[in-house]
Design a protein around this motif. Sequence first.
Motif, PDB file in Angstrom:
ATOM      1  N   UNK A 191       0.977  -1.202   0.043  1.00 13.16           N
ATOM      2  CA  UNK A 191       0.103   0.053   0.011  1.00 13.16           C
ATOM      3  C   UNK A 191       0.752   1.275   0.069  1.00 13.16           C
ATOM      4  N   UNK A 192       2.000   1.417   0.617  1.00 19.23           N
ATOM      5  CA  UNK A 192       2.500   2.520   0.855  1.00 19.23           C
ATOM      6  C   UNK A 192       3.954   2.658  -0.402  1.00 19.23           C
ATOM      7  N   UNK A 193       3.857   1.784  -1.208  1.00 23.93           N
ATOM      8  CA  UNK A 193       4.881   1.738  -2.541  1.00 23.93           C
ATOM      9  C   UNK A 193       4.404   2.754  -3.382  1.00 23.93           C
ATOM     10  N   UNK A 194       5.389   3.175  -4.378  1.00 24.51           N
ATOM     11  CA  UNK A 194       5.202   4.344  -5.349  1.00 24.51           C
ATOM     12  C   UNK A 194       4.219   3.820  -6.357  1.00 24.51           C
ATOM     13  N   UNK A 195       3.070   4.632  -6.692  1.00 22.05           N
ATOM     14  CA  UNK A 195       2.347   4.316  -7.635  1.00 22.05           C
ATOM     15  C   UNK A 195       3.034   4.462  -9.285  1.00 22.05           C
ATOM     16  N   UNK A 196       3.799   5.355  -9.274  1.00 15.08           N
ATOM     17  CA  UNK A 196       4.688   5.421 -10.453  1.00 15.08           C
ATOM     18  C   UNK A 196       5.479   4.367 -10.952  1.00 15.08           C
ATOM     19  N   UNK A 197       6.410   3.574  -9.731  1.00 14.25           N
ATOM     20  CA  UNK A 197       6.969   2.572 -10.138  1.00 14.25           C
ATOM     21  C   UNK A 197       6.072   1.394 -10.172  1.00 14.25           C
ATOM     22  N   UNK A 198       4.884   1.226  -9.933  1.00 14.70           N
ATOM     23  CA  UNK A 198       4.078   0.170 -10.091  1.00 14.70           C
ATOM     24  C   UNK A 198       3.566   0.263 -11.526  1.00 14.70           C
ATOM     25  N   UNK A 199       3.439   1.479 -12.154  1.00 22.34           N
ATOM     26  CA  UNK A 199       2.841   1.720 -13.360  1.00 22.34           C
ATOM     27  C   UNK A 199       3.958   1.425 -14.358  1.00 22.34           C
ATOM     28  N   UNK A 200       5.222   1.658 -13.980  1.00 25.62           N
ATOM     29  CA  UNK A 200       6.328   1.297 -14.806  1.00 25.62           C
ATOM     30  C   UNK A 200       6.498  -0.359 -15.096  1.00 25.62           C
ATOM     31  N   UNK A 201       6.286  -0.843 -13.896  1.00 17.35           N
ATOM     32  CA  UNK A 201       6.413  -2.373 -13.935  1.00 17.35           C
ATOM     33  C   UNK A 201       5.272  -2.962 -14.777  1.00 17.35           C
ATOM     34  N   UNK A 202       3.919  -2.465 -14.557  1.00 18.61           N
ATOM     35  CA  UNK A 202       2.797  -2.864 -15.297  1.00 18.61           C
ATOM     36  C   UNK A 202       3.168  -2.679 -16.926  1.00 18.61           C
ATOM     37  N   UNK A 203       3.661  -1.565 -17.337  1.00 16.86           N
ATOM     38  CA  UNK A 203       3.875  -1.320 -18.639  1.00 16.86           C
ATOM     39  C   UNK A 203       4.995  -2.364 -19.301  1.00 16.86           C
ATOM     40  N   UNK A 204       6.174  -2.355 -18.417  1.00 15.98           N
ATOM     41  CA  UNK A 204       6.931  -3.159 -18.742  1.00 15.98           C
ATOM     42  C   UNK A 204       6.759  -4.843 -19.100  1.00 15.98           C
ATOM     43  N   UNK A 205       5.840  -5.218 -18.072  1.00 11.70           N
ATOM     44  CA  UNK A 205       5.498  -6.774 -18.083  1.00 11.70           C
ATOM     45  C   UNK A 205       4.151  -7.214 -19.001  1.00 11.70           C
TER      46      UNK A 205
END
Length: 202
Positions: free
Chosen positions: A93-107
């Motif tokens: 929950x307290x992780x960065x949403x921008x990093x999650x978005x990058x991961x979702x795009x890459x994978x």
Amino acid sequence: MLIREVMTTPVVTIAPRATVRQAIRVLHEHDVTAAPVVGDDGRMVGIVSEMDLLRGAFEADPRAFARPVRAASEPPPPRVEDVMTTEVRTARPNSDAAALADMMIETGIKSVPVLDGTALAGIVSRRDLIAVLARGDARIHDDVTALLAEYGEEQRWTVTVEDGIVTLHGRTGESTRRLADVLARTVPGVTRVTVLDTTGRP
């Protein structure tokens, strides 16, 4: 922006022993593309997506082919536990949403469950991220201004927003600039924050 600020909660879940047809109905009725699979103990054991459920769901229609179509050698998997993905990418929950978005795009992953410890706290889909980015500038402006007011900072700043980019103008000390920057970044829809003093310098 933190993941807890963009995730969907409560989460639509499916039991491992649910049939594939039951799971298809759950996804369709709730208008979601994937759902975590949760056991009787409340722990997530996998995730099932539309793609998982579609595998083997349809038989070929002989009317579409010139030659006879051979019947499927075996029926489609009957249970969610037979088709679900067990190696699941998760987030906190307290992780960065921008990093999650990058991961979702890459994978190419469309939905990521959010775990607080071992408990399922939410889920983030591409649609959730798009909804945040779709918020209008006027609403973002109002939310940033209201948040600054909560901390007694609204008189120090002039707020402008263009395409989700927030610019804060004011003459303040370094600690106040840092506070304003952090506050503005927590507002959904904000993609970037620039803090300038009244002379236009960062």
